[in-house]
Write a protein that holds these residues in place. Sequence first.
Motif, short mmCIF file in Angstrom:
data_model
loop_
_atom_site.label_atom_id
_atom_site.label_comp_id
_atom_site.label_asym_id
_atom_site.label_seq_id
_atom_site.Cartn_x
_atom_site.Cartn_y
_atom_site.Cartn_z
N ILE A 114 0.81 -1.23 -0.05
CA ILE A 114 -0.15 0.04 -0.10
C ILE A 114 0.80 1.27 -0.05
O ILE A 114 2.04 1.33 0.29
CB ILE A 114 -1.03 -0.07 1.14
CG1 ILE A 114 -0.15 -0.05 2.67
CG2 ILE A 114 -1.95 -1.05 1.11
CD1 ILE A 114 -0.83 0.52 3.74
N PHE A 115 0.13 2.28 -0.46
CA PHE A 115 0.90 3.67 -0.32
C PHE A 115 0.92 4.21 1.18
O PHE A 115 -0.27 4.01 1.94
CB PHE A 115 0.29 4.72 -1.37
CG PHE A 115 0.56 4.30 -2.67
CD1 PHE A 115 1.41 5.05 -3.45
CD2 PHE A 115 -0.41 3.55 -3.42
CE1 PHE A 115 1.50 4.70 -4.62
CE2 PHE A 115 0.07 3.48 -4.71
CZ PHE A 115 0.93 3.86 -5.55
N SER A 116 1.81 4.69 1.56
CA SER A 116 1.76 5.75 2.88
C SER A 116 0.83 7.18 2.39
O SER A 116 0.90 7.09 1.30
CB SER A 116 2.97 5.97 3.45
OG SER A 116 3.47 6.69 2.35
N ILE A 120 0.84 8.69 -1.28
CA ILE A 120 -0.23 8.83 -2.31
C ILE A 120 -0.37 10.34 -2.57
O ILE A 120 -0.91 10.60 -3.64
CB ILE A 120 -1.66 8.12 -1.50
CG1 ILE A 120 -2.71 8.17 -2.71
CG2 ILE A 120 -1.88 9.09 -0.41
CD1 ILE A 120 -2.37 7.10 -3.62
N TYR A 145 -8.70 6.99 -5.34
CA TYR A 145 -8.39 6.84 -3.88
C TYR A 145 -9.61 7.34 -2.81
O TYR A 145 -9.68 6.94 -1.84
CB TYR A 145 -7.09 7.89 -3.64
CG TYR A 145 -6.77 8.14 -2.24
CD1 TYR A 145 -6.34 6.89 -1.80
CD2 TYR A 145 -6.61 9.03 -1.80
CE1 TYR A 145 -5.60 7.00 -0.37
CE2 TYR A 145 -6.23 9.42 -0.39
CZ TYR A 145 -5.75 8.18 0.30
OH TYR A 145 -5.30 8.54 1.58
N SER A 250 -3.35 -1.10 -5.69
CA SER A 250 -2.75 -0.67 -4.41
C SER A 250 -3.24 0.48 -4.01
O SER A 250 -3.42 0.93 -2.84
CB SER A 250 -1.35 -0.51 -4.44
OG SER A 250 -0.42 -1.60 -4.91
N HIS A 253 -6.30 -0.55 -1.96
CA HIS A 253 -5.82 -1.16 -0.64
C HIS A 253 -5.71 -0.25 0.27
O HIS A 253 -5.87 -0.08 1.65
CB HIS A 253 -4.73 -2.02 -0.66
CG HIS A 253 -4.66 -3.14 -1.74
ND1 HIS A 253 -5.86 -4.14 -1.60
CD2 HIS A 253 -4.17 -3.79 -2.73
CE1 HIS A 253 -5.85 -5.03 -2.56
NE2 HIS A 253 -4.67 -5.03 -3.06
N SER A 254 -4.89 1.02 -0.40
CA SER A 254 -4.62 2.06 0.65
C SER A 254 -5.83 2.95 1.10
O SER A 254 -5.76 3.28 2.29
CB SER A 254 -3.51 3.16 -0.25
OG SER A 254 -2.43 2.40 -0.98
N THR A 257 -7.05 0.77 4.10
CA THR A 257 -6.20 0.87 5.19
C THR A 257 -6.15 2.28 5.78
O THR A 257 -6.07 2.36 7.13
CB THR A 257 -4.84 0.55 4.79
OG1 THR A 257 -4.65 -0.70 4.23
CG2 THR A 257 -3.66 0.37 6.14
N HIS A 258 -6.29 3.25 4.95
CA HIS A 258 -6.09 4.46 5.39
C HIS A 258 -7.38 5.11 6.32
O HIS A 258 -7.38 5.58 7.46
CB HIS A 258 -5.72 5.63 4.59
CG HIS A 258 -4.55 5.45 3.90
ND1 HIS A 258 -4.20 6.18 2.74
CD2 HIS A 258 -3.35 4.54 4.32
CE1 HIS A 258 -2.67 5.89 2.39
NE2 HIS A 258 -2.49 4.86 3.27
N TYR A 284 -7.35 -6.34 5.53
CA TYR A 284 -6.65 -5.01 5.70
C TYR A 284 -6.26 -4.55 7.08
O TYR A 284 -5.54 -3.89 7.10
CB TYR A 284 -7.69 -3.82 4.93
CG TYR A 284 -7.87 -3.98 3.47
CD1 TYR A 284 -6.96 -3.82 2.57
CD2 TYR A 284 -9.38 -4.50 3.09
CE1 TYR A 284 -7.08 -4.02 1.31
CE2 TYR A 284 -9.34 -4.74 1.74
CZ TYR A 284 -8.32 -4.35 0.75
OH TYR A 284 -8.51 -4.59 -0.52
N ASN A 291 1.44 -1.65 9.91
CA ASN A 291 2.03 0.08 10.04
C ASN A 291 2.21 0.46 11.38
O ASN A 291 3.18 1.33 11.71
CB ASN A 291 0.95 0.73 9.08
CG ASN A 291 1.07 0.33 7.73
OD1 ASN A 291 2.08 -0.07 7.31
ND2 ASN A 291 -0.11 0.84 7.03
#
Length: 350
Positions: A114-116, A120, A145, A250, A253-254, A257-258, A284, A291
């Motif tokens: 994933i991107f932080s 992103i 996003y 991704s 996914h990001s 997760t975020h 997730y 993280n």
Amino acid sequence: MKKNKELAICFKDYLTGCGFKKDTIRMNIYVVNKFMEFIKKNMVEVVENDILEFHKKLSKEEVRVCIKYSLASIRMMMLCLNRFFRFLYRYEYILRNPMINYIIKKGIEKKKEIFSVDEINSFLNMISIDTIYGERDRAYFELMYSSGLRVGEELSLNITDINLSERVVAIRQGKFNKDRIVPFSSVAFEFLKIYIENGRKELLKTVNGEDNKALFISNQGRLKPVSIRLRFRKYLKLSGIEREGLSLHSIRHSTATHLLECGASVRYVQELLGHEDIQTTVRYTHLMIENLKKAYKQTHPRENKYYEEVTEEYLNCLELLKEEIKKREEINRRYPPSKYNEKRKLKKKN
């Protein structure tokens, strides 16, 4: 006895009747045709060994120069072929299913990259809106996003599926043929508005037919998955993000997760992403925990006090210590401490 081409057409009609998506049907027919070209015999004559030989061929075949099919791709193609032979056997086009004893092993699931948040932001900010294509790409990736949409879902959107005033988008016939309505952010709203009012109008001048209903278009019609993947790679390189494993998916996914990291409930994220099973969404949380562990080790004062990253200097000191220990061992072997301790005791007595 029907010819192979006729069987492929019947299979295509069967998949269409079952409600499979166009891309899924296209993939299944591609695999079936590929198998027929390889085997060069009628499907009634196919035996287990032919299936194994086809599997070996896929394992050795190069998709591009020096790039072979991944294990996941081979597994997917064998699943398509298995579906084809089950269809033939069910409707009595063949007397025996040659894949009935064939075991399709489940591949090892890759870790989701994933991107932080910083990554992103860097990626999205790298997309300039100085051109009509930049306006389109920025709107596309901001929406992805913002709402965690799948690539196919977003490319299938029509202009009538976007409600700018309510800031929601209607996903029609998504995965598992389910419809859903999801919100999008104020930032995505701004870029979508710019694209719809400017860039899209310009691109529409060269688009005809049904494609002029599409939300995201090129000068040749509805935007294709291969085009958006190439654009993704381009902007990823420009933003200086070189981490392996990041893909277009991704971004989705990001999003999940975020949202979880910021306190969103698993049930909300499930509805947003359109997961049929909540366990898919729960996965997730593992990324979120990883993280959290990294952040803990980097920032907690008690953790930092006792945790140091292994450096080159540390490894050099370790090698010197090993050499010193070897020297000491050699000295002790030549001059045993026990022998000299006895001499010292005798001197003290005298």
